[in-house]
Design an enzyme around this catalytic site. Structure first.
Site, mmCIF file in Angstrom:
data_model
loop_
_atom_site.group_PDB
_atom_site.id
_atom_site.type_symbol
_atom_site.label_atom_id
_atom_site.label_comp_id
_atom_site.label_asym_id
_atom_site.label_seq_id
_atom_site.Cartn_x
_atom_site.Cartn_y
_atom_site.Cartn_z
ATOM 1 N N ARG A 128 0.925 -1.020 0.262
ATOM 2 C CA ARG A 128 0.011 -0.020 0.000
ATOM 3 C C ARG A 128 0.852 1.097 0.073
ATOM 4 O O ARG A 128 1.996 1.400 0.735
ATOM 5 C CB ARG A 128 -0.817 0.097 1.369
ATOM 6 C CG ARG A 128 -1.998 -0.812 1.125
ATOM 7 C CD ARG A 128 -3.177 -0.402 -0.137
ATOM 8 N NE ARG A 128 -4.158 -1.107 -0.258
ATOM 9 C CZ ARG A 128 -4.391 -2.225 -1.121
ATOM 10 N NH1 ARG A 128 -3.378 -2.323 -1.745
ATOM 11 N NH2 ARG A 128 -5.389 -2.835 -1.281
ATOM 12 N N GLU A 143 -2.507 7.866 -6.335
ATOM 13 C CA GLU A 143 -2.512 7.047 -7.479
ATOM 14 C C GLU A 143 -3.533 7.655 -8.728
ATOM 15 O O GLU A 143 -4.690 7.587 -8.508
ATOM 16 C CB GLU A 143 -2.835 5.765 -7.298
ATOM 17 C CG GLU A 143 -1.913 4.681 -6.544
ATOM 18 C CD GLU A 143 -2.047 3.482 -6.081
ATOM 19 O OE1 GLU A 143 -3.004 2.704 -6.586
ATOM 20 O OE2 GLU A 143 -1.017 2.839 -5.450
ATOM 21 N N HIS A 171 0.257 -0.091 -10.112
ATOM 22 C CA HIS A 171 -0.587 -0.867 -9.336
ATOM 23 C C HIS A 171 -1.045 -2.145 -9.822
ATOM 24 O O HIS A 171 -2.086 -2.608 -10.053
ATOM 25 C CB HIS A 171 -1.887 -0.231 -8.683
ATOM 26 C CG HIS A 171 -2.081 -0.730 -7.355
ATOM 27 N ND1 HIS A 171 -2.865 0.010 -6.290
ATOM 28 C CD2 HIS A 171 -2.456 -1.859 -6.908
ATOM 29 C CE1 HIS A 171 -3.008 -0.745 -5.317
ATOM 30 N NE2 HIS A 171 -2.964 -2.219 -5.498
#
Length: 533
Positions: free
Chosen positions: A236, A265, A283
């Site tokens: 994370r 993000e 990601h």
């Protein structure tokens, strides 16, 4: 059973088609709509009891509070930081995830990142595509014999350890929950964090993003690390302080970093992504066909199993509800709610400390799942803020001014000494204690304040009970009480008494409906109350 009326589910992010099929085969209506604005999401949820998301949909407090029918949010993946857990819990909405679905994919990506860091594969590839041949520039390091520090030894951390051990790496780690004995079983020596930093050639993080893990790697911890340490974060964004990481890279304290996740993000700042010793991905931890299929399948199966009352897995915010689906625990959950309801009716609106006491080997660890059910009984007609259920019980009880404690006794609660397993609910410092047990699958009341019922009194959801205490038997008492029932138009369905205790007897009447008033009864009894749960 709670959530059995789940009928319609919205899937608001892209998921494998198997998710929709499993839900529909399980009898659920399914709507799939993606890229919804907050307003569109709220509108779609107005007639949906369930919502399934990946990471794109943000299930905020505004969404949760506006979705009147919403009962369950399912996250097809591990992290639930895109769901406001506090708001969901307060409203009694269950939140589930699929903790196993993307573990292998995330672990494999982590291992790939470590190998790419060691040999600078992405940088060498970019150089080749640029028409260059720079053998000397991309001098790497072997993994064999190097020390890998793994922070977080759950499913993903464990899989990373096993794979990197096969390449000859020594694995050390830290996890406040996993015991050293368990981590040793898969080859990881646990050490305090301050001992880990100076030993590691590589560090990888696999923790959730919590206040305690935010900035776990920071200026202070980087200063304690071996010079030239390499860092991987596929967990994370925010666990590694991005500013501190950039400073460590610029100073050479950190020789390289591999990042799949970012605080924001996509990241607006480019300093980290553009650094020559940083490998980055958008990601991709769960972005494999297998993980997507597995996560979609698992969350759909969890929904269907929950609706059918078969099982409940992947629960994030309601351990008590998970236990409620266990064949052994389910009737005890019912008993706990019944005793909480009884206590509220008996003691009025109790304040202070409520004690939940268990007895018996099979209930040794049951207090934490039974106490929320007791709270449901105590608050379900008194809570002004929300419908109380096993999800939000512990949150709402504090706001009601009650402190619920749990304990386990090797002896029977109240020293009554009957039966192997018992559950007692008592109001601390006041003469209110109710004791019950489960016979077969039926919750029963065994005693009140030391007065024991033989046989025990069945506690059924469809049977209102009237309880009153009188001096030792008066022949005219029962006809008088039956007459009072008749005057109120209420039928007597069952009648039991306790053994005499301190010269008095408890009477329990099963009645066809609750009485409008107990004033007439209190003229003939020391105390009287009624309840229906």
């Amino acid at each position: 059973m709670a959530f059995a009326n789940l009928r319609k589910v919205l899937i608001s992010d892209s998921l494998d088609p198997c998710c929709r099929k499993i839900l529909q085969d399980g009898g659920l209506q399914v709507v799939e709509k993606q890229n919804l604005s907050k307003e569109e999401l709220i509108a779609e949820l107005q007639d949906c009891e369930g919502l399934i998301v990946r990471s794109a949909t943000k299930v905020t407090a505004d969404v949760i509070n506006a979705a009147e029918k919403l009962q369950v949010v399912g996250r097809a993946g591990t992290g639930v930081d895109n769901v406001d857990l506090e708001a969901a819990t307060r409203k009694g909405i269950l939140v589930m995830n699929t903790p196993n679905g993307n573990s292998l994919s995330a672990a494999e990506l982590t291992c790939g990142m470590i190998m790419c860091l060691a040999r600078q594969i992405p940088q060498a590839t970019a150089s080749m595509k640029d028409g260059k041949w720079e053998r000397k520039k991309f001098m790497g390091t072997e993994l064999n014999g190097k020390t890998l520090g793994i922070l977080g030894l759950g499913r993903i951390g464990r899989e990373v350890a096993i794979r990197m051990q096969s390449l000859g790496m020594k694995t050390i780690g830290y996890d406040p929950i996993i015991s050293p004995e368990v981590s040793a079983s898969f080859g990881v020596q646990q050490l305090p964090l301050e001992e880990i930093w100076p030993l590691c050639d590589f560090i990888t993080v696999h923790t959730p993003l919590l206040p305690s893990t935010t900035g776990l790697l920071n200026d202070n911890t980087f200063a304690q690390c071996k010079k030239g340490v390499r860092v991987v974060n596929c967990a994370r964004g925010g666990i590694v302080d991005e500013g501190a990481l950039l400073r460590a890279l610029q100073s050479g304290q950190c020789a390289g970093a591999a990042l799949d996740v970012f605080t924001e993000e996509p990241p607006r700042g480019r300093a980290l992504v553009d650094h020559e010793n940083v490998i980055s991905c958008p990601h991709l931890g769960a972005s494999t066909k297998e993980a997507q299929s597995r996560c979609g399948e698992e969350i759909a199966v969890q929904f269907v199993d929950m609706v059918k009352g078969k099982s409940l897995t992947g629960v994030v915010n309601a351990q008590a509800l998970t236990s409620a689906f266990s064949p052994h625990t389910k009737p005890w959950i019912g008993l706990a709610e019944a005793l909480g309801t009884l206590m509220r009716a008996w003691a009025g609106s109790p304040k202070g400390a409520i004690q939940v006491i268990t007895q018996g080997t099979s209930l040794k660890n049951a207090g934490n799942c039974l106490s929320p059910a007791v709270i449901v009984g105590l608050l379900k007609e008194a809570s002004k803020q929300a419908d109380v259920n096993l999800v939000n019980a512990k949150l709402l009880v504090k706001e009601a001014g009650l402190n619920v404690t749990t304990s386990h006794s090797p002896a029977a609660p109240g020293e009554q000494g009957f039966g192997e397993c018992l559950l007692a609910v008592a109001l601390a410092g006041a003469p209110y204690q109710a004791v019950g047990l489960v016979q077969g699958t039926t919750p029963v009341l065994q005693g009140l304040n030391g007065a024991v019922f033989r046989p025990e009194v069945p506690l059924r959801r469809d049977l209102p009970l009237l309880l009153f205490r009188t001096q030792t038997s008066d022949p005219a008492m029962l006809p008088t009480m039956i007459g009072l029932l008749a005057e109120a138009g209420v039928r007597l369905l069952s009648y039991q008494t306790s053994l005499v205790s301190d010269g008095e007897t408890w009477h329990v009447m099963g009645i066809s409906s609750l009485l409008p008033s107990l004033e007439a009864w209190k003229q003939h009894a020391t105390e009287a109350f009624q309840f229906h749960f």
